[in-house]
Design a protein around this motif. Structure first.
Motif, PDB file in Angstrom:
ATOM      1  N   ASP A  53       0.825  -1.206   0.000  1.00 38.27           N
ATOM      2  CA  ASP A  53       0.000   0.000   0.000  1.00 38.27           C
ATOM      3  C   ASP A  53       0.864   1.264   0.000  1.00 38.27           C
ATOM      4  OD1 ASP A  53      -2.498  -1.364   0.043  1.00 38.27           O
ATOM      5  OD2 ASP A  53      -2.194  -1.776   2.175  1.00 38.27           O
ATOM      6  N   GLU A  54       1.884   1.281  -0.831  1.00 39.22           N
ATOM      7  CA  GLU A  54       2.758   2.453  -0.947  1.00 39.22           C
ATOM      8  C   GLU A  54       2.722   2.997  -2.359  1.00 39.22           C
ATOM      9  OE1 GLU A  54       6.703   2.094   0.476  1.00 39.22           O
ATOM     10  OE2 GLU A  54       6.088   1.526   2.499  1.00 39.22           O
ATOM     11  N   SER A  55       3.596   3.945  -2.621  1.00 37.61           N
ATOM     12  CA  SER A  55       3.701   4.535  -3.944  1.00 37.61           C
ATOM     13  C   SER A  55       5.075   4.249  -4.530  1.00 37.61           C
ATOM     14  CB  SER A  55       3.489   6.048  -3.874  1.00 37.61           C
ATOM     15  OG  SER A  55       2.182   6.328  -3.453  1.00 37.61           O
ATOM     16  N   ILE A  56       5.109   4.149  -5.843  1.00 34.72           N
ATOM     17  CA  ILE A  56       6.355   3.953  -6.571  1.00 34.72           C
ATOM     18  C   ILE A  56       6.642   5.240  -7.334  1.00 34.72           C
ATOM     19  CG2 ILE A  56       7.513   2.638  -8.381  1.00 34.72           C
ATOM     20  CD1 ILE A  56       5.526   0.334  -7.700  1.00 34.72           C
ATOM     21  N   LEU A  57       7.860   5.753  -7.177  1.00 33.64           N
ATOM     22  CA  LEU A  57       8.264   6.967  -7.893  1.00 33.64           C
ATOM     23  C   LEU A  57       9.133   6.575  -9.076  1.00 33.64           C
ATOM     24  CD1 LEU A  57       9.192   9.224  -4.852  1.00 33.64           C
ATOM     25  CD2 LEU A  57       7.021   9.106  -6.089  1.00 33.64           C
ATOM     26  N   ASP A 126       6.888  10.569 -11.869  1.00 30.57           N
ATOM     27  CA  ASP A 126       5.580   9.926 -11.913  1.00 30.57           C
ATOM     28  C   ASP A 126       5.387   9.128 -10.628  1.00 30.57           C
ATOM     29  OD1 ASP A 126       4.980  10.815 -14.517  1.00 30.57           O
ATOM     30  OD2 ASP A 126       6.053   9.138 -15.411  1.00 30.57           O
ATOM     31  N   THR A 127       4.208   9.244 -10.035  1.00 35.35           N
ATOM     32  CA  THR A 127       3.874   8.493  -8.829  1.00 35.35           C
ATOM     33  C   THR A 127       2.788   7.486  -9.166  1.00 35.35           C
ATOM     34  OG1 THR A 127       4.382  10.402  -7.439  1.00 35.35           O
ATOM     35  CG2 THR A 127       3.070   8.658  -6.439  1.00 35.35           C
ATOM     36  N   THR A 128       3.083   6.220  -8.901  1.00 31.65           N
ATOM     37  CA  THR A 128       2.118   5.149  -9.087  1.00 31.65           C
ATOM     38  C   THR A 128       1.750   4.622  -7.705  1.00 31.65           C
ATOM     39  OG1 THR A 128       3.110   4.546 -11.205  1.00 31.65           O
ATOM     40  CG2 THR A 128       1.707   2.888 -10.144  1.00 31.65           C
ATOM     41  N   GLY A 133      -1.069  -4.206  -3.190  1.00 36.90           N
ATOM     42  CA  GLY A 133      -0.044  -4.719  -4.085  1.00 36.90           C
ATOM     43  C   GLY A 133      -0.362  -4.557  -5.561  1.00 36.90           C
ATOM     44  N   ARG A 134      -1.477  -3.901  -5.873  1.00 39.06           N
ATOM     45  CA  ARG A 134      -1.870  -3.696  -7.271  1.00 39.06           C
ATOM     46  C   ARG A 134      -1.928  -2.203  -7.587  1.00 39.06           C
ATOM     47  NH1 ARG A 134      -3.312  -8.402  -9.552  1.00 39.06           N
ATOM     48  NH2 ARG A 134      -4.039 -10.058  -8.188  1.00 39.06           N
ATOM     49  N   VAL A 135      -1.651  -1.877  -8.835  1.00 38.86           N
ATOM     50  CA  VAL A 135      -1.679  -0.479  -9.275  1.00 38.86           C
ATOM     51  C   VAL A 135      -3.100   0.052  -9.134  1.00 38.86           C
ATOM     52  CG1 VAL A 135      -1.376   1.063 -11.253  1.00 38.86           C
ATOM     53  CG2 VAL A 135       0.260  -0.792 -10.843  1.00 38.86           C
ATOM     54  N   ASN A 136      -3.221   1.222  -8.511  1.00 36.79           N
ATOM     55  CA  ASN A 136      -4.507   1.854  -8.275  1.00 36.79           C
ATOM     56  C   ASN A 136      -4.603   3.117  -9.116  1.00 36.79           C
ATOM     57  OD1 ASN A 136      -7.029   2.346  -7.075  1.00 36.79           O
ATOM     58  ND2 ASN A 136      -6.093   3.633  -5.502  1.00 36.79           N
ATOM     59  N   GLY A 137      -5.059   2.981 -10.337  1.00 31.39           N
ATOM     60  CA  GLY A 137      -5.226   4.133 -11.216  1.00 31.39           C
ATOM     61  C   GLY A 137      -3.958   4.480 -11.974  1.00 31.39           C
ATOM     62  N   PRO A 138      -4.072   5.471 -12.830  1.00 24.77           N
ATOM     63  CA  PRO A 138      -2.913   5.870 -13.643  1.00 24.77           C
ATOM     64  C   PRO A 138      -1.859   6.606 -12.801  1.00 24.77           C
ATOM     65  CG  PRO A 138      -4.748   7.346 -14.039  1.00 24.77           C
ATOM     66  CD  PRO A 138      -5.262   6.256 -13.128  1.00 24.77           C
ATOM     67  N   SER A 139      -0.641   6.611 -13.316  1.00 29.22           N
ATOM     68  CA  SER A 139       0.439   7.360 -12.663  1.00 29.22           C
ATOM     69  C   SER A 139       0.120   8.846 -12.696  1.00 29.22           C
ATOM     70  CB  SER A 139       1.758   7.121 -13.391  1.00 29.22           C
ATOM     71  OG  SER A 139       2.125   5.776 -13.275  1.00 29.22           O
TER      72      SER A 139
END
Length: 151
Positions: A53-57, A126-128, A133-139
């Motif tokens: 439940d985090e973000s990827i930069l 870009d923040t995803t 554990g799954r992508v939540n919406g567009p970056s």
């Protein structure tokens, strides 16, 4: 018929010496903690785990060309002559001094004289967001700085 041969004393000494040198270089690079020492140092961009439940930069550079198109700059040695890891590691410096992006434009022009030149550059992060554990919406892009390329 076996083709195996025993390693002589000199061969063992050479192998041990090479192993010790490699270990010393790796320990030195790990202690100093610099990606500049790769392959004898850490590749820090791969040394993390992202929680569910985090973000990827993701850091990138976008360019407007003299042909009027907007493109993502290929951040590798063959593209603009600079690797993405270098840009990510120096993002704070680039934000403080956007003129550092001039090197990216110069590298592209030098390596690709037959392609459209860059006239402006944007350093973008870009923040995803991950949920479970799954992508939540567009970056979501955020422009960190811009640079008008000098001719």
């Amino acid at each position: 018929m076996s083709t195996e041969r025993l390693i002589g004393k000199r061969g063992r000494v050479v192998r041990v010496a090479i192993s010790v040198i490699g270990i010393v270089l790796l320990v030195n690079g790990s202690v100093r903690g610099s990606d500049d020492l790769w392959p004898f140092g850490p590749m820090s961009q791969y040394s993390m785990v992202v929680a569910d439940d985090e973000s990827i930069l993701f850091t990138r550079i976008s360019a407007v060309t003299d042909a009027g198109t907007t493109v993502d700059v290929p951040l590798n040695i063959e593209g603009a002559g600079v690797a993405r890891a270098e840009i990510e590691a120096r993002a704070g410096e680039i934000v403080k001094d956007p003129s550092l992006l001039q090197q990216v434009a110069d590298g592209w022009a030098r390596k690709h004289p037959d392609k459209p030149r860059y006239v402006s550059l944007e350093l973008i992060q870009d923040t995803t967001t991950l949920v479970g554990g799954r992508v939540n919406g567009p970056s979501v892009p955020r422009v960190l700085t811009t640079w008008k390329v000098r001719s």
